[in-house]
Scaffold this active site. Structure first.
Site, PDB file in Angstrom:
ATOM      1  N   CYS A   1     -20.310 -28.688  -8.007  1.00 26.97           N
ATOM      2  CA  CYS A   1     -21.178 -28.917  -6.876  1.00 26.97           C
ATOM      3  C   CYS A   1     -21.304 -27.602  -6.109  1.00 26.97           C
ATOM      4  CB  CYS A   1     -20.560 -30.000  -6.005  1.00 26.97           C
ATOM      5  SG  CYS A   1     -21.746 -30.668  -4.879  1.00 26.97           S
TER       6      CYS A   1
ATOM      7  N   TYR B   1     -10.121 -12.409 -19.323  1.00 28.23           N
ATOM      8  CA  TYR B   1     -10.570 -12.828 -17.985  1.00 28.23           C
ATOM      9  C   TYR B   1     -11.407 -14.102 -18.048  1.00 28.23           C
ATOM     10  CZ  TYR B   1      -8.892  -8.129 -17.389  1.00 28.23           C
ATOM     11  OH  TYR B   1      -8.105  -7.009 -17.441  1.00 28.23           O
TER      12      TYR B   1
HETATM   13  C1  LIG Z   1      -6.248  -4.794 -15.330  1.00 28.30           C
HETATM   14  C2  LIG Z   1      -5.374  -3.689 -15.718  1.00 28.30           C
HETATM   15  C3  LIG Z   1      -5.429  -3.180 -17.022  1.00 28.30           C
HETATM   16  C4  LIG Z   1      -6.366  -3.693 -18.072  1.00 28.30           C
HETATM   17  O1  LIG Z   1      -7.700  -3.500 -17.791  1.00 28.30           O
HETATM   18  P1  LIG Z   1      -8.764  -3.817 -18.938  1.00 28.30           P
HETATM   19  O2  LIG Z   1     -10.052  -3.403 -18.356  1.00 28.30           O
HETATM   20  O3  LIG Z   1      -8.689  -5.266 -19.214  1.00 28.30           O
HETATM   21  O4  LIG Z   1      -8.384  -2.999 -20.123  1.00 28.30           O
HETATM   22  C5  LIG Z   1      -4.558  -2.161 -17.351  1.00 28.30           C
HETATM   23  N1  LIG Z   1      -3.680  -1.674 -16.448  1.00 28.30           N
HETATM   24  C6  LIG Z   1      -3.606  -2.140 -15.192  1.00 28.30           C
HETATM   25  C7  LIG Z   1      -2.621  -1.569 -14.275  1.00 28.30           C
HETATM   26  C8  LIG Z   1      -4.459  -3.154 -14.786  1.00 28.30           C
HETATM   27  O5  LIG Z   1      -4.383  -3.604 -13.532  1.00 28.30           O
END
Ligand SMILES: *Cc1c(COP(=O)(O)O)cnc(C)c1O
Length: 407
Positions: free
Chosen positions: A328, A364
């Site tokens: 919604c 994600y």
């Molecule tokens: C989110 C994150 C990653 C991974 O990022 P991607 O874009 O998914 O490769 C690596 N290191 C740190 C510290 C992060 O916060």
């Protein structure tokens, strides 16, 4: 169909029948192939926030991939999946009480993004080894909200403060064994290469203790057919060159790490969702499906693009269709422009009961899912060749009510 699905449509239809929808399905072979592509680095560390399912952690561990944790919960997951404490890195800009407690008890690697974490670390684990996360003063990501370098990001130790941070660490008796940089998620080739230069001035300052350099994560994947190819070969080469220069300068071979989340798992994942109804509002044809932003948040949150393929309708007459969820909430749409306007996709005529696959959702996707509107969290399946294994069962209403206290 533009690109082939990592799992054939017929198999996805079977899985949807067996496990219901909405259903996350991951292809093991795709994940293992991405691990092999990173052979140019000495150590691959999985940023588990992309998808922390225990089965995926155990799979990556089985092929020698280490793991990154950004919270106490992620530390605990990694340990439950069988990782030894020294294979886990905790990367954060702060310590909460639970994370500090873990660090006091177990020899985790700690990657500090703020100078004020250092005294807390020295107290919890006197003489500990520490990695410093440097914010090189610039960043790049697929959007501003996932750009983690530069002055508009809260992350990392500001590059100008880095020499001071090194001093503080040394005075506290901490050994700075690593330098780390992570400038954003879904970055571009040029900025990722520039980040390598961030270490060249710093490595000499920690000559005595330095053991490793980390390139962070951020490697993009091609969500759209037109997305440019990322040249992993030249990216790895840029970093190997930087690591070689730094190694010469400290007189010891430094270990080169990379820390991807998205790159390892995004393309392995498909979200199978069933059409619940169709309608026409104004000029737009809508297909309303059982997945929504509670299942996959990226389109609603970032205006992110995910390829959508029809799994059942064989109609060759493609028509512009807006694919939307059951919530919604008017933003509960999978086909949006980056500004959040409806952006219809060409799809065959759809009817209630038809199945769609939303592609490249292994990263994600489930990790950002919620119970909004009292929707249950979806099930997840891992496909390994001919075998398909449920790795998380669908939630029941009882699961959702578990922690609520009766009136
Ligand atoms: C989110 C994150 C990653 C991974 O990022 P991607 O874009 O998914 O490769 C690596 N290191 C740190 C510290 C992060 O916060």
């Amino acid at each position: 169909m533009s690109r082939e699905l990592v799992i054939p449509a017929a198999r996805l239809r079977e899985l949807a029948r067996e496990f219901g929808t909405p259903l996350y399905v991951y292809d093991e072979a795709t994940i293992l192939e991405r691990v092999r592509r990173l052979a140019g680095f000495d150590l691959v560390r999985y940023a588990q926030k992309a998808n922390p399912n225990l089965a995926l952690l155990a799979l990556l561990r089985s092929v020698g991939v280490a793991v990154d944790a950004v919270s106490a919960g992620e530390i605990e997951r990694a340990l439950r999946a069988g990782y030894a404490p020294d294979e886990v890195a905790y990367t954060a800009d702060l310590f909460d009480a639970r994370a500090l407690e873990f660090i006091a008890r177990k020899p985790l690697r700690v990657n500090c993004g703020s100078v004020d974490m250092l005294p807390l670390l020295a107290k919890a684990r006197p003489g500990a080894e520490v990695v410093l996360r440097i914010n090189p003063g610039f960043g790049h990501g697929h959007g501003l909200r996932v750009t983690t370098g530069g002055e508009s990001s809260k992350h990392g130790i500001w590059h100008v403060d880095a020499p001071n941070a090194l001093n503080v660490a040394q005075q506290l008796g901490l050994a700075v064994v690593g330098l780390h940089v992570h400038i954003g998620s879904g970055s571009d080739q040029r900025n990722l290469a520039l980040a390598a230069a961030a270490f060249e001035n710093l490595a000499p300052l920690v000559r005595r203790t330095l053991k490793s350099l980390s390139a962070g994560g951020g490697i993009p994947i091609p969500y759209r057919d037109a997305d440019p190819d990322f040249e992993l070969g030249s990216y790895a080469q840029t970093w190997r060159d930087a690591a070689r220069r730094a190694s010469e300068c400290v007189g010891r071979k430094l270990k080169l790490e990379v820390e991807p989340g998205r790159f390892l798992v995004a393309e392995s994942g498909l979200l199978v969702t069933e059409v619940q109804g169709t309608k026409r509002n104004g000029g737009f044809d809508y297909a309303l499906v059982d997945a929504g932003f509670h299942t996959l948040l990226r389109p609603a949150m970032y205006g992110a693009y995910h390829r959508i393929e029809a799994l059942t309708s064989a109609d060759r007459n493609l028509r512009p269709t807006v694919v939307a969820g059951p919530l919604c909430e008017s933003g509960d749409v999978f086909t949006l422009t980056s500004d959040g306007a409806p952006d219809p996709r060409l799809l065959p005529a759809l009817a209630r009961g038809d199945l769609l696959a939303i592609c490249d959702v292994g990263a994600y996707g489930m990790s950002m899912a919620s119970r909004y509107n009292s929707q249950p969290l979806p099930a997840e399946v891992l496909v390994s060749g001919d075998n398909a294994r449920l790795i998380r069962r669908r939630e029941s209403l009882e699961d959702q009510l578990l922690h609520e206290l009766d009136l």
